[in-house]
Design a protein around this motif. Structure first.
Motif, short mmCIF file in Angstrom:
data_model
loop_
_atom_site.label_atom_id
_atom_site.label_comp_id
_atom_site.label_asym_id
_atom_site.label_seq_id
_atom_site.Cartn_x
_atom_site.Cartn_y
_atom_site.Cartn_z
N CYS A 60 -51.54 18.30 61.63
CA CYS A 60 -52.03 18.24 60.24
C CYS A 60 -51.40 19.36 59.41
N SER A 61 -51.07 19.02 58.15
CA SER A 61 -50.38 20.00 57.30
C SER A 61 -51.32 21.03 56.67
N GLU A 62 -52.63 20.85 56.80
CA GLU A 62 -53.58 21.84 56.26
C GLU A 62 -53.70 23.04 57.22
N SER A 167 -67.19 30.85 47.63
CA SER A 167 -66.65 32.21 47.59
C SER A 167 -65.89 32.58 48.88
N HIS A 168 -66.22 31.92 49.98
CA HIS A 168 -65.57 32.26 51.26
C HIS A 168 -64.42 31.30 51.58
N TYR A 169 -64.29 30.23 50.80
CA TYR A 169 -63.42 29.12 51.18
C TYR A 169 -61.97 29.55 51.41
N ASP A 170 -61.43 30.37 50.49
CA ASP A 170 -60.00 30.69 50.61
C ASP A 170 -59.71 31.69 51.73
N LYS A 171 -60.75 32.20 52.38
CA LYS A 171 -60.53 33.03 53.58
C LYS A 171 -60.34 32.13 54.81
N VAL A 172 -60.69 30.86 54.64
CA VAL A 172 -60.66 29.93 55.79
C VAL A 172 -59.55 28.90 55.64
N VAL A 173 -59.33 28.44 54.42
CA VAL A 173 -58.31 27.41 54.14
C VAL A 173 -57.55 27.83 52.89
N THR A 174 -56.23 27.75 52.93
CA THR A 174 -55.48 28.11 51.71
C THR A 174 -54.71 26.91 51.13
N THR A 175 -54.64 25.82 51.88
CA THR A 175 -53.79 24.70 51.46
C THR A 175 -54.50 23.69 50.56
N ARG A 176 -55.76 23.94 50.26
CA ARG A 176 -56.49 23.10 49.29
C ARG A 176 -57.65 23.93 48.74
N THR A 177 -58.29 23.40 47.70
CA THR A 177 -59.37 24.16 47.06
C THR A 177 -60.72 23.47 47.25
N TYR A 178 -61.74 24.23 46.95
CA TYR A 178 -63.11 23.69 47.00
C TYR A 178 -63.23 22.50 46.05
N ASP A 179 -62.59 22.63 44.89
CA ASP A 179 -62.67 21.53 43.91
C ASP A 179 -61.95 20.28 44.40
N ASP A 180 -60.89 20.45 45.22
CA ASP A 180 -60.27 19.27 45.83
C ASP A 180 -61.29 18.52 46.67
N ARG A 181 -62.08 19.28 47.43
CA ARG A 181 -63.09 18.65 48.29
C ARG A 181 -64.10 17.89 47.42
N LEU A 182 -64.58 18.55 46.37
CA LEU A 182 -65.58 17.93 45.51
C LEU A 182 -65.03 16.68 44.82
N LYS A 183 -63.75 16.71 44.50
CA LYS A 183 -63.13 15.56 43.83
C LYS A 183 -63.16 14.34 44.77
N CYS A 196 -71.26 11.77 53.91
CA CYS A 196 -71.59 12.65 55.03
C CYS A 196 -70.89 13.97 54.73
N CYS A 197 -71.65 15.00 54.41
CA CYS A 197 -71.04 16.26 53.98
C CYS A 197 -71.88 17.44 54.41
N GLY A 198 -71.25 18.35 55.13
CA GLY A 198 -71.97 19.54 55.59
C GLY A 198 -71.02 20.70 55.77
N GLY A 199 -71.25 21.47 56.80
CA GLY A 199 -70.44 22.67 56.97
C GLY A 199 -70.38 23.16 58.39
N ILE A 200 -69.75 24.33 58.53
CA ILE A 200 -69.61 24.97 59.84
C ILE A 200 -70.20 26.37 59.74
N LEU A 201 -70.97 26.75 60.73
CA LEU A 201 -71.47 28.13 60.81
C LEU A 201 -70.57 28.89 61.78
N GLY A 202 -70.27 30.14 61.45
CA GLY A 202 -69.46 30.95 62.36
C GLY A 202 -68.05 31.15 61.87
N LEU A 203 -67.84 31.00 60.55
CA LEU A 203 -66.49 31.18 59.99
C LEU A 203 -66.35 32.58 59.38
#
Ligand code: SAM
Ligand code: DTB
Ligand code: SF4
Length: 323
Positions: A60-62, A167-183, A196-203
């Motif tokens: 995957c390219s992400e 606020s933590h997103y760009d510490k975990v992923v840099t190849t897309r943004t939070y707004d991309d996800r929301l879009k 189906c939308c949730g998250g990961i604990l431990g990042l």
């Protein structure tokens, strides 16, 4: 807050504060409150069971810092082609025979591209649906037309996680943004599918970060029908390989807060069950979790043995939806 969009409403500061206050409660008080809410909206003895299949693995390219399938990290995972339709159908048949009520197809794609592979995935969705299973897919970003085509093919749920706080997103992923996800989530909703939308604990997030994520999920209107809470499965070779395991009590706290904030959603005790004791899982169900992944494998990592899961559910007086 007026908004033209159903999905991109930002959480108010008050929403974040409310989630933070829940997370700060004494654990058993919080679990009692969540269990009470759970009983007002759900049959507390039923557990929804989804089975995953990685239909396109690796490469995957992400650069998601937790993921075994990112081409940016050397995790030792072999990149594979899209599975053949008959292989996917066979896996879905086995999942149904094993008691799953939903079959979820995952692809290590940044986004869907029109073409033969997408056409094949659309046919897979149609055939899985014909077996009498609910269908779910997680294929990366989709535009409006692609979402519409997925819905027309028979897709019930689209999984697309926010994963962590804005606020933590760009510490975990840099190849897309939070707004991309929301879009993408917005496109899925506009096409009439369930989310189906949730998250990961431990990042590496803080407790306030967890409150932000919960508030972000709870602010969606309508709220996601399915909310998976994953506990990081640390993958050697990824930037997060050395993250310590999330304490079971913190997992229970987040599930309980999620249950209170999203009373009607199905709440999935998702990846990371392999490293959880039976007692900890029991506490998660008490806190309002009412959905799990079943089957020996998640996407690329192991899941608890089906026989062990069946025994655990029986011990707790719980039953799969398909029973
Ligand atoms: N490529 C698509 C995407 O990212 O949306 C779909 C597949 S991706 C593997 C689906 C979700 O799995 C991610 O959003 C993340 O929440 C979860 N996930 C991936 N690796 C994980 C890990 N090591 N531990 C826990 N959850 C993980
Ligand atoms: C979700 O929230 N968790 C699932 C599913 N949605 C696609 C994926 C978990 C993956 C765990 C790591 C792996 O097996 O690769
Ligand atoms: Fe790709 Fe999804 Fe893994 Fe991110 S989580 S690297 S998008 S497969």
């Amino acid at each position: 807050m007026p908004s033209t969009s159903t999905q991109t409403a930002r959480p108010e500061a008050a929403g974040i504060q409310a989630a933070a206050e829940l997370l700060a409660k004494p654990l058993l008080e919080l679990v009692f409150e969540a269990a009470t809410v759970h009983r007002q909206h759900h049959d507390p003895r039923r557990v929804q069971c989804s089975q995953l299949l990685s239909i396109k693995t690796g490469g995957c390219s992400e650069d998601c810092g937790y993921c075994s399938q990112s081409a940016h990290f050397d995790t030792g995972l072999e990149k594979e082609k899209l599975l053949e339709e008959k292989v996917v159908l066979e896996a879905a048949r086995n999942a149904k025979a094993g008691g799953a009520d939903r079959f979820c197809m995952g692809a290590a794609w940044r986004e869907v591209r029109e073409g033969k592979q997408f056409d094949s995935v659309l046919r897979m969705i149609g055939s899985v649906k014909e077996l009498g299973l609910e269908t779910c897919a997680t294929l990366g970003m989709v535009d409006e037309t692609q979402a519409q085509r997925l819905a027309e093919a028979g897709l019930d749920y689209y999984n697309h996680n926010l994963d962590t706080s804005r606020s933590h997103y760009d510490k975990v992923v840099t190849t897309r943004t939070y707004d991309d996800r929301l879009k993408t989530l917005n496109n899925v909703r506009s096409a009439g599918m369930s989310i189906c939308c949730g998250g990961i604990l431990g990042l590496g997030e803080t407790e306030m970060g967890r409150a932000e994520l919960l508030a972000e999920l709870a602010a969606m209107d309508p709220q996601p029908e399915s909310v998976p809470i994953n506990r990081l499965v640390a993958i050697p070779g990824t930037p997060l390989e050395d993250e310590g395991q999330v304490d079971w009590a913190d997992l229970v706290r987040v599930l309980a807060a999620a249950r209170i904030l999203m009373p009607k959603s199905m709440l999935r005790l998702s990846a990371g069950r392999e490293q959880l004791s039976e007692e900890a899982q029991a506490m998660c169900f008490m806190a309002g979790a009412n959905s799990i992944f079943v089957g020996e494998q998640l996407l690329t990592t192991p899941n608890p043995e089906p026989s062990g899961d069946a025994a655990l559910l029986a011990k707790l007086g719980l039953a799969p939806l398909s029973d």
